[in-house]
Write a protein that holds these residues in place. Structure first.
Motif, mmCIF file in Angstrom:
data_model
loop_
_atom_site.group_PDB
_atom_site.id
_atom_site.type_symbol
_atom_site.label_atom_id
_atom_site.label_comp_id
_atom_site.label_asym_id
_atom_site.label_seq_id
_atom_site.Cartn_x
_atom_site.Cartn_y
_atom_site.Cartn_z
ATOM 1 N N ILE A 4 -3.915 4.413 0.013
ATOM 2 C CA ILE A 4 -4.614 4.713 1.292
ATOM 3 C C ILE A 4 -4.813 6.233 1.278
ATOM 4 C CG2 ILE A 4 -4.345 4.907 3.771
ATOM 5 C CD1 ILE A 4 -2.419 2.448 3.471
ATOM 6 N N THR A 21 -6.477 -1.993 9.527
ATOM 7 C CA THR A 21 -6.606 -1.622 8.214
ATOM 8 C C THR A 21 -5.576 -2.545 7.235
ATOM 9 O OG1 THR A 21 -7.470 0.360 8.666
ATOM 10 C CG2 THR A 21 -6.930 -0.040 6.484
ATOM 11 N N LEU A 22 -4.617 -2.449 7.692
ATOM 12 C CA LEU A 22 -3.416 -3.174 6.762
ATOM 13 C C LEU A 22 -3.560 -4.612 6.759
ATOM 14 C CD1 LEU A 22 -0.263 -1.088 8.096
ATOM 15 C CD2 LEU A 22 -1.529 -0.913 5.759
ATOM 16 N N LYS A 23 -3.857 -5.315 8.045
ATOM 17 C CA LYS A 23 -4.233 -6.700 8.085
ATOM 18 C C LYS A 23 -5.531 -7.004 7.246
ATOM 19 C CE LYS A 23 -0.919 -7.462 11.179
ATOM 20 N NZ LYS A 23 0.556 -7.704 11.008
ATOM 21 N N ILE A 82 5.332 -3.663 11.047
ATOM 22 C CA ILE A 82 4.954 -3.527 9.822
ATOM 23 C C ILE A 82 6.296 -3.291 8.756
ATOM 24 C CG2 ILE A 82 3.516 -2.263 8.205
ATOM 25 C CD1 ILE A 82 1.936 -3.698 10.332
ATOM 26 N N ILE A 88 -2.435 -6.579 3.271
ATOM 27 C CA ILE A 88 -1.162 -5.730 2.927
ATOM 28 C C ILE A 88 0.210 -5.994 3.793
ATOM 29 C CG2 ILE A 88 -0.225 -3.054 2.904
ATOM 30 C CD1 ILE A 88 -3.513 -2.544 2.551
ATOM 31 N N ALA A 110 0.923 -1.447 -0.146
ATOM 32 C CA ALA A 110 0.022 0.034 0.118
ATOM 33 C C ALA A 110 0.838 1.321 0.093
ATOM 34 C CB ALA A 110 -0.871 0.014 1.241
ATOM 35 N N ASN A 158 -6.970 -5.763 4.786
ATOM 36 C CA ASN A 158 -6.674 -5.769 3.365
ATOM 37 C C ASN A 158 -5.434 -6.628 2.909
ATOM 38 O OD1 ASN A 158 -8.658 -3.572 2.329
ATOM 39 N ND2 ASN A 158 -7.968 -2.807 4.238
ATOM 40 N N LEU A 197 4.337 -1.257 3.434
ATOM 41 C CA LEU A 197 3.496 0.006 3.308
ATOM 42 C C LEU A 197 4.646 0.867 2.746
ATOM 43 C CD1 LEU A 197 1.338 2.016 3.788
ATOM 44 C CD2 LEU A 197 2.074 1.981 6.047
ATOM 45 N N LEU A 219 -6.010 5.696 6.866
ATOM 46 C CA LEU A 219 -5.599 4.406 7.345
ATOM 47 C C LEU A 219 -6.461 3.650 8.435
ATOM 48 C CD1 LEU A 219 -3.347 2.225 6.973
ATOM 49 C CD2 LEU A 219 -1.981 3.513 8.641
#
Ligand code: F6P
Length: 317
Positions: A35, A86-88, A116, A92, A5, A90, A95, A42
């Protein structure tokens, strides 16, 4: 790495960097999510898919097509955890954060505290990322400010006036110093240097007596307000002095060729770094060679050398 992302701040050249990230990722058959609205987006899960075509026609645009925001909530643990979710959610795996000090500080938190995989791309008109020679956006900002200053000089000369021009740069005098040298300013007031208003007024008065009739002084916003300096000069010299605050025009506009090239190269390199398993690092480019700086170091105060530039400005006055 299958899906990554991008999250951005705004300045000229950021869109060119987004394009480089998306197209380099596509080249490696990686998916890219954008994002929107920075760390606020995010937290709120404001994520869109970015394909090869979705970045067409943006290389010359200022700002960021992903939009951005300052997020107070991300400063809290609750906000950070929501962002990680949000990252998990999706899927992702990495970043890329394109931005300045604030954005890279948050990027470092994501890497160091939440494991991350994060790579930073320096993009700020302030050019205050520690260890990085030139950030995306700084060259455009200097050129925009210089263009404005050249116009102000027309009036300064025609009306035989003194102008104090305030430029951006938060706590860093990079724009002020570059513009002062490139624009032939008589003086510059910087966060990195002490200045003496009485000495300045004396120099102006002496210059005036010997026939010098117009002055332009650049002031970095982090050191003083142009209006205050103008008032003090009028008081100290009796000469009419005007102030101009350039403000946000310096952050927008068409990126210069230098910023676009920097953006293309750094954006592409960010993908290479993620692919190679790197994290918690900021991309750097010097003498056409890539290097990295840890995000922890990049967000520390940058010590910019001003003395030789300042000396030259005074010699050339
Ligand atoms: O960091 C970039 C910058 O443009 C600084 O030069 C300036 O001090 C600040 O951002 C302004 O922030 P905002 O756009 O939130 O007012």
């Amino acid at each position: 790495m299958k899906r990554i992302a991008i999250l951005t701040r705004d300045c000229a050249g950021v869109n060119a960097a987004i394009r480089a990230v998306v197209r380099t990722a596509a080249h490696y058959k990686m998916e890219v999510m954008g994002i929107q609205r920075g760390y606020q987006g995010l937290i709120e899960g404001d994520v869109i898919k970015l394909g090869h075509r979705s970045v067409s026609g943006i290389i010359n645009l200022g700002g960021t097509v992903l939009k951005t925001a300052r997020s107070k909530r991300f400063l809290t643990e609750e906000g950070q955890k929501q962002g990680v979710k949000t990252l998990k959610d999706n899927d992702i795996e990495g970043l890329i954060v394109i931005g300045g000090n604030g954005s890279l500080t948050a990027a470092h938190i994501l890497a160091a505290k939440y494991a991350i995989r994060v790579i930073g791309v320096p993009a700020t008109i302030d050019n205050d990322i520690n260890g990085i020679d030139l950030s995306i956006g700084a060259d455009t900002a200097v050129n925009v400010a210089l263009d404005a200053l050249d116009k102000i000089r027309d009036t300064a000369i025609s009306l035989e006036r003194i102008f104090v021009v305030e430029v951006m740069g938060r706590d860093c005098g990079y724009i002020a110093l570059r513009v002062a040298l490139a624009g032939g300013c008589e003086d510059v007031i910087l966060p990195e240097k002490d200045f003496d208003i009485n000495r300045m007024c004396e120099e102006i008065t002496e210059g005036n007596v010997s026939g010098k009739v117009s002055w332009i002084i650049t002031v970095a916003e982090g050191k003083a307000k142009a209006a205050d300096i103008a008032k003090q000069i009028t008081k100290g010299t009796g000469l009419e002095t005007r102030e101009v605050v350039l403000g946000h025009i310096q952050r927008g506009g068409r990126p210069t060729a230098l910023d676009r090239i920097l953006a293309a190269r750094m954006g592409a390199q960010a993908i290479e770094l993620l692919k190679n398993g790197e994290t918690d690092k900021c991309v750097g480019l010097k003498n056409d060679e890539f290097f990295t700086v840890s995000l922890g170091k990049a967000i520390k105060t940058k010590d910019i050398k001003v003395d030789s530039y300042y000396k030259l400005i005074k010699v050339l006055t």
